[in-house]
Write a protein that holds these residues in place. Structure first.
Motif, short mmCIF file in Angstrom:
data_model
loop_
_atom_site.label_atom_id
_atom_site.label_comp_id
_atom_site.label_asym_id
_atom_site.label_seq_id
_atom_site.Cartn_x
_atom_site.Cartn_y
_atom_site.Cartn_z
N ILE A 247 0.85 -1.19 0.00
CA ILE A 247 0.00 0.00 0.00
C ILE A 247 0.88 1.24 0.00
O ILE A 247 1.89 1.30 0.72
N TYR A 248 0.50 2.23 -0.79
CA TYR A 248 1.24 3.50 -0.87
C TYR A 248 0.34 4.61 -0.35
O TYR A 248 -0.82 4.73 -0.78
N GLU A 249 0.86 5.42 0.57
CA GLU A 249 0.06 6.50 1.11
C GLU A 249 0.84 7.81 1.08
O GLU A 249 2.07 7.83 1.10
N GLY A 250 0.08 8.91 1.02
CA GLY A 250 0.68 10.24 0.93
C GLY A 250 -0.12 11.11 -0.02
O GLY A 250 -1.28 10.81 -0.34
N ASP A 251 0.49 12.19 -0.47
CA ASP A 251 -0.14 13.07 -1.45
C ASP A 251 -0.52 12.27 -2.70
O ASP A 251 0.25 11.44 -3.18
N LYS A 252 -1.73 12.50 -3.22
CA LYS A 252 -2.25 11.68 -4.32
C LYS A 252 -1.33 11.66 -5.53
O LYS A 252 -1.11 10.61 -6.15
N ASP A 253 -0.77 12.82 -5.90
CA ASP A 253 0.11 12.87 -7.07
C ASP A 253 1.41 12.10 -6.83
O ASP A 253 1.90 11.40 -7.71
N SER A 254 1.96 12.24 -5.61
CA SER A 254 3.21 11.53 -5.32
C SER A 254 2.98 10.03 -5.23
O SER A 254 3.86 9.23 -5.60
N VAL A 255 1.81 9.63 -4.73
CA VAL A 255 1.47 8.20 -4.68
C VAL A 255 1.41 7.64 -6.10
O VAL A 255 2.00 6.57 -6.40
N ALA A 256 0.71 8.33 -7.00
CA ALA A 256 0.60 7.87 -8.38
C ALA A 256 1.97 7.80 -9.05
O ALA A 256 2.29 6.84 -9.77
N GLU A 257 2.79 8.82 -8.80
CA GLU A 257 4.13 8.85 -9.40
C GLU A 257 4.97 7.66 -8.92
O GLU A 257 5.66 7.01 -9.71
N LYS A 258 4.89 7.38 -7.61
CA LYS A 258 5.68 6.29 -7.05
C LYS A 258 5.19 4.93 -7.55
O LYS A 258 6.00 4.05 -7.90
N ILE A 259 3.87 4.75 -7.58
CA ILE A 259 3.33 3.48 -8.06
C ILE A 259 3.70 3.24 -9.52
O ILE A 259 4.09 2.14 -9.91
N ASN A 260 3.60 4.29 -10.35
CA ASN A 260 4.00 4.15 -11.75
C ASN A 260 5.48 3.75 -11.87
O ASN A 260 5.85 2.91 -12.68
N GLU A 261 6.31 4.38 -11.03
CA GLU A 261 7.75 4.09 -11.06
C GLU A 261 8.03 2.63 -10.71
O GLU A 261 8.78 1.93 -11.40
N ILE A 262 7.41 2.16 -9.61
CA ILE A 262 7.65 0.79 -9.16
C ILE A 262 7.05 -0.21 -10.15
O ILE A 262 7.66 -1.24 -10.45
N ALA A 263 5.86 0.10 -10.67
CA ALA A 263 5.22 -0.80 -11.63
C ALA A 263 6.09 -0.96 -12.88
O ALA A 263 6.27 -2.08 -13.39
N ARG A 264 6.64 0.14 -13.35
CA ARG A 264 7.50 0.09 -14.54
C ARG A 264 8.73 -0.78 -14.27
O ARG A 264 9.14 -1.59 -15.12
N GLU A 265 9.32 -0.63 -13.10
CA GLU A 265 10.51 -1.43 -12.74
C GLU A 265 10.18 -2.93 -12.73
O GLU A 265 10.93 -3.75 -13.27
N GLY A 344 -0.28 -7.54 4.60
CA GLY A 344 0.73 -7.90 5.61
C GLY A 344 1.41 -6.68 6.19
O GLY A 344 2.58 -6.74 6.58
N TYR A 345 0.68 -5.56 6.22
CA TYR A 345 1.15 -4.29 6.79
C TYR A 345 2.37 -3.73 6.02
O TYR A 345 3.17 -2.99 6.59
N GLN A 346 2.48 -4.04 4.74
CA GLN A 346 3.52 -3.45 3.90
C GLN A 346 3.01 -2.10 3.39
O GLN A 346 2.13 -2.04 2.52
N VAL A 347 3.53 -1.01 3.95
CA VAL A 347 3.08 0.33 3.60
C VAL A 347 4.29 1.18 3.25
O VAL A 347 5.28 1.20 3.99
N ILE A 348 4.20 1.92 2.14
CA ILE A 348 5.24 2.85 1.73
C ILE A 348 4.69 4.27 1.84
O ILE A 348 3.62 4.57 1.29
N HIS A 349 5.37 5.14 2.58
CA HIS A 349 4.97 6.54 2.71
C HIS A 349 5.70 7.33 1.63
O HIS A 349 6.93 7.37 1.59
N THR A 350 4.95 7.99 0.74
CA THR A 350 5.57 8.73 -0.36
C THR A 350 5.74 10.19 0.04
O THR A 350 5.05 10.68 0.93
#
Length: 350
Positions: A247-265, A344-350
């Motif tokens: 799960i990614y939490e934080g500012d909506k734009d930064s969350v989207a940016e981070k998820i896109n980055e990780i998904a691409r990787e 499993g409580y895996q959370v990333i704060h963006t």
């Protein structure tokens, strides 16, 4: 075992289906049926052998109590020692509905139903099929969610069949459920009522009826080994998809940016990725299998879709799931409780 599958219209209930299911319950076997929260796996709550069958079919830990479902308040008196004033107020305000109340149990309730505890969990579902089945059969039905233990809970009869076909006697298909997450659990056996599991009935709603309500500290956030949850089931892994979920939490734009980055990787490394978005953010994602869980303006749409979305990623055979967080003061705590346990409580704060 061949599992009997019957469709039923909650608005025009076919009593022949109810009669067939009643006979199965009375002989000590299991029937899966719809409630307003999730599908339940039901058996006679006062028959210890029947309760054991539920644990076996689900692969459920034996110390995780079952919830007794009733169709009227008179039935409650059969399974509890007393009904405290707080419980009476909650029953008047929220029953029938998605609220489970913990009482001190009567001796007639077997330990196999309560997980060895001296308390019993009771609720009165609002779904017409569930209440008709209880009323017609005159069987108090012990019913956890009708899924393999640890998997996302079932919100359709197909989910039940995916997990339990061949393991139980009957599945009643009453269509998709209305809420999609399990009931709120409140313990009224001590001086201050305590929420043991968040759900559709939230803390504010409870306090408007009975005053101050506490929340079991052991269910807030990441599990603390020093804290033992009062509801034994809350210590176990629940709702989990097969893929690794973060799960990614934080500012909506930064969350989207981070998820896109990780998904691409991940995709560049040859993995298949699923992304949980909302109606408001779905267009921000450009990689992987993007699924909207619902609208942030309509939290019920999110709770109703959560388990269905997690199961859909299993069907897609994704390797990783990346999801936005969904926090608010109303349904948010219940939604995030389920998402955090699924991840499993895996959370990333963006």
């Amino acid at each position: 075992m061949e599992t009997i599958y019957r469709k039923i219209n909650p608005q025009e209930i076919d009593m022949s289906v109810i009669e067939e299911a009643s006979k199965i319950l009375k002989r000590g076997d299991m029937v899966a049926f719809p409630t307003e929260t999730v599908y339940g796996l039901g058996a006679d709550a006062l028959n210890e052998d029947a309760s054991r069958k539920i644990y076996a079919a689900k692969g459920r830990p034996s110390d995780n109590p079952l919830i007794v479902h009733v169709s009227n308040t008179e039935q409650v008196k059969r399974v509890v020692k007393e009904i405290p004033e707080a419980a009476k107020k909650l029953m008047d305000a929220f029953w029938p509905g998605p609220l489970t109340i913990i009482f001190n149990k009567a001796d007639v309730v077997p330990n196999g139903t309560t997980g060895g505890l001296n308390t019993v969990a009771v609720r009165m579902p609002s779904h017409e099929v569930a209440r008709t089945l209880i009323e017609y059969s005159d069987v108090l039905i012990a019913a956890p969610s009708a899924n393999t233990s640890g998997r996302p809970s079932p919100t359709t009869a197909k989910h039940v069949m995916d997990d339990l076909n061949g393991k139980i006697s009957m599945v009643i298909d009453g269509g998709e459920v209305g809420i999609g997450i399990e009931s709120t659990i409140v313990d009224v056996t001590s001086d201050i009522p305590t929420i043991l599991r968040p759900g559709f009935i939230n803390k504010r709603m409870l306090e408007e009826v009975i005053g101050h309500v506490e929340v079991d500290k052991a269910i807030i956030g990441r599990p603390d080994p020093a804290l033992k949850p009062k509801a034994p089931g809350m210590k176990y892994k629940h709702y989990a998809p097969k893929a690794d979920f973060t799960i990614y939490e934080g500012d909506k734009d930064s969350v989207a940016e981070k998820i896109n980055e990780i998904a691409r990787e991940y995709i560049n490394k040859g993995y298949k990725v699923g992304i949980i978005a909302s109606d408001e953010s779905v267009d921000k994602y450009h990689y992987g299998e993007v699924v909207s869980i619902g609208s942030r303006a309509d939290e019920l749409s999110i709770s109703k879709s959560l388990y269905k979305v997690l199961r859909s990623f299993d069907d897609m055979k994704v390797d990783y799931i990346l999801g936005e967080s969904f926090e608010s003061d109303e349904l948010g705590p219940a939604i995030m409780n389920r998402m955090l346990k699924a991840a499993g409580y895996q959370v990333i704060h963006t």
